[in-house]
Motif scaffolding. Sequence first.
Motif, PDB file in Angstrom:
ATOM      1  N   GLY A  28      -3.838   6.619   4.375  1.00 51.51           N
ATOM      2  CA  GLY A  28      -2.423   6.758   4.715  1.00 51.51           C
ATOM      3  C   GLY A  28      -1.595   5.591   4.206  1.00 51.51           C
ATOM      4  O   GLY A  28      -0.492   5.778   3.675  1.00 51.51           O
ATOM      5  N   ILE A  29      -2.129   4.387   4.343  1.00 50.66           N
ATOM      6  CA  ILE A  29      -1.414   3.200   3.853  1.00 50.66           C
ATOM      7  C   ILE A  29      -1.231   3.278   2.342  1.00 50.66           C
ATOM      8  O   ILE A  29      -0.141   3.015   1.817  1.00 50.66           O
ATOM      9  CB  ILE A  29      -2.146   1.913   4.262  1.00 50.66           C
ATOM     10  N   LEU A  30      -2.306   3.649   1.634  1.00 52.67           N
ATOM     11  CA  LEU A  30      -2.190   3.759   0.173  1.00 52.67           C
ATOM     12  C   LEU A  30      -1.156   4.812  -0.228  1.00 52.67           C
ATOM     13  O   LEU A  30      -0.411   4.617  -1.182  1.00 52.67           O
ATOM     14  CB  LEU A  30      -3.551   4.103  -0.443  1.00 52.67           C
ATOM     15  N   GLN A  31      -1.121   5.910   0.494  1.00 54.81           N
ATOM     16  CA  GLN A  31      -0.156   6.960   0.157  1.00 54.81           C
ATOM     17  C   GLN A  31       1.272   6.504   0.425  1.00 54.81           C
ATOM     18  O   GLN A  31       2.174   6.761  -0.380  1.00 54.81           O
ATOM     19  CB  GLN A  31      -0.463   8.233   0.934  1.00 54.81           C
ATOM     20  N   VAL A  32       1.481   5.830   1.543  1.00 56.30           N
ATOM     21  CA  VAL A  32       2.832   5.387   1.892  1.00 56.30           C
ATOM     22  C   VAL A  32       3.375   4.391   0.877  1.00 56.30           C
ATOM     23  O   VAL A  32       4.537   4.468   0.482  1.00 56.30           O
ATOM     24  CB  VAL A  32       2.844   4.784   3.322  1.00 56.30           C
ATOM     25  N   ILE A  33       2.534   3.476   0.416  1.00 56.68           N
ATOM     26  CA  ILE A  33       3.035   2.492  -0.544  1.00 56.68           C
ATOM     27  C   ILE A  33       3.013   3.032  -1.977  1.00 56.68           C
ATOM     28  O   ILE A  33       3.463   2.357  -2.894  1.00 56.68           O
ATOM     29  CB  ILE A  33       2.252   1.155  -0.460  1.00 56.68           C
ATOM     30  N   GLY A  34       2.507   4.248  -2.155  1.00 51.85           N
ATOM     31  CA  GLY A  34       2.539   4.883  -3.466  1.00 51.85           C
ATOM     32  C   GLY A  34       1.538   4.305  -4.456  1.00 51.85           C
ATOM     33  O   GLY A  34       1.742   4.378  -5.660  1.00 51.85           O
ATOM     34  N   ASP A  35       0.463   3.744  -3.952  1.00 54.56           N
ATOM     35  CA  ASP A  35      -0.544   3.129  -4.812  1.00 54.56           C
ATOM     36  C   ASP A  35      -1.520   4.192  -5.314  1.00 54.56           C
ATOM     37  O   ASP A  35      -2.116   4.909  -4.539  1.00 54.56           O
ATOM     38  CB  ASP A  35      -1.294   2.046  -4.031  1.00 54.56           C
ATOM     39  N   GLU A  36      -1.675   4.284  -6.621  1.00 55.04           N
ATOM     40  CA  GLU A  36      -2.585   5.263  -7.198  1.00 55.04           C
ATOM     41  C   GLU A  36      -3.734   4.596  -7.954  1.00 55.04           C
ATOM     42  O   GLU A  36      -4.436   5.244  -8.722  1.00 55.04           O
ATOM     43  CB  GLU A  36      -1.821   6.202  -8.135  1.00 55.04           C
ATOM     44  N   SER A  37      -3.946   3.313  -7.713  1.00 53.75           N
ATOM     45  CA  SER A  37      -4.992   2.564  -8.403  1.00 53.75           C
ATOM     46  C   SER A  37      -6.369   2.965  -7.873  1.00 53.75           C
ATOM     47  O   SER A  37      -6.607   3.004  -6.654  1.00 53.75           O
ATOM     48  CB  SER A  37      -4.781   1.066  -8.176  1.00 53.75           C
ATOM     49  N   LEU A  38      -7.281   3.267  -8.783  1.00 53.65           N
ATOM     50  CA  LEU A  38      -8.646   3.623  -8.396  1.00 53.65           C
ATOM     51  C   LEU A  38      -9.334   2.444  -7.710  1.00 53.65           C
ATOM     52  O   LEU A  38     -10.057   2.626  -6.727  1.00 53.65           O
ATOM     53  CB  LEU A  38      -9.448   4.079  -9.615  1.00 53.65           C
ATOM     54  N   LEU A  39      -9.094   1.250  -8.195  1.00 51.16           N
ATOM     55  CA  LEU A  39      -9.688   0.065  -7.587  1.00 51.16           C
ATOM     56  C   LEU A  39      -9.242  -0.085  -6.137  1.00 51.16           C
ATOM     57  O   LEU A  39     -10.057  -0.344  -5.250  1.00 51.16           O
ATOM     58  CB  LEU A  39      -9.317  -1.194  -8.384  1.00 51.16           C
ATOM     59  N   HIS A  40      -7.960   0.095  -5.884  1.00 48.81           N
ATOM     60  CA  HIS A  40      -7.446  -0.027  -4.520  1.00 48.81           C
ATOM     61  C   HIS A  40      -8.009   1.070  -3.620  1.00 48.81           C
ATOM     62  O   HIS A  40      -8.279   0.830  -2.445  1.00 48.81           O
ATOM     63  CB  HIS A  40      -5.920  -0.003  -4.510  1.00 48.81           C
ATOM     64  N   LEU A  41      -8.192   2.261  -4.160  1.00 48.29           N
ATOM     65  CA  LEU A  41      -8.792   3.351  -3.390  1.00 48.29           C
ATOM     66  C   LEU A  41     -10.226   2.990  -3.004  1.00 48.29           C
ATOM     67  O   LEU A  41     -10.634   3.173  -1.855  1.00 48.29           O
ATOM     68  CB  LEU A  41      -8.767   4.655  -4.183  1.00 48.29           C
ATOM     69  N   LEU A  42     -10.992   2.459  -3.958  1.00 47.24           N
ATOM     70  CA  LEU A  42     -12.372   2.079  -3.671  1.00 47.24           C
ATOM     71  C   LEU A  42     -12.447   0.941  -2.658  1.00 47.24           C
ATOM     72  O   LEU A  42     -13.314   0.927  -1.780  1.00 47.24           O
ATOM     73  CB  LEU A  42     -13.098   1.713  -4.965  1.00 47.24           C
ATOM     74  N   VAL A  43     -11.530  -0.020  -2.775  1.00 39.56           N
ATOM     75  CA  VAL A  43     -11.481  -1.121  -1.810  1.00 39.56           C
ATOM     76  C   VAL A  43     -11.147  -0.570  -0.420  1.00 39.56           C
ATOM     77  O   VAL A  43     -11.773  -0.955   0.581  1.00 39.56           O
ATOM     78  CB  VAL A  43     -10.454  -2.193  -2.241  1.00 39.56           C
ATOM     79  N   ALA A  44     -10.188   0.347  -0.341  1.00 41.30           N
ATOM     80  CA  ALA A  44      -9.813   0.941   0.945  1.00 41.30           C
ATOM     81  C   ALA A  44     -10.991   1.710   1.554  1.00 41.30           C
ATOM     82  O   ALA A  44     -11.246   1.615   2.759  1.00 41.30           O
ATOM     83  CB  ALA A  44      -8.616   1.868   0.775  1.00 41.30           C
ATOM     84  N   LEU A  45     -11.711   2.452   0.721  1.00 41.49           N
ATOM     85  CA  LEU A  45     -12.878   3.183   1.225  1.00 41.49           C
ATOM     86  C   LEU A  45     -13.960   2.218   1.700  1.00 41.49           C
ATOM     87  O   LEU A  45     -14.585   2.438   2.747  1.00 41.49           O
ATOM     88  CB  LEU A  45     -13.421   4.121   0.142  1.00 41.49           C
TER      89      LEU A  45
END
Length: 74
Positions: A28-45
């Motif tokens: 949800g945080i990634l979606q709200v800030i509009g981040d589409e980076s694969l690295l950030h997604l993996l870090v969040a997971l």
Amino acid sequence: MQTQESQQISGALGILTVLGLPLGTALGILQVIGDESLLHLLVALGLSVAATATALATPYGRLVLSSLRRGSRL
């Protein structure tokens, strides 16, 4: 019999909460800030898995896990 069913349902809901809350929050945080980076997604997971492991290490998490184990043996 009803008490046993209630404990199994409570355990299952507890697991869903412990697993779903960190993951849903991270995504949800990634979606709200509009981040589409694969690295950030993996870090969040990764962080959500770490948060889940930490939650399962608490007394409540151990109680939920033991409740599910008892229910699966019956």
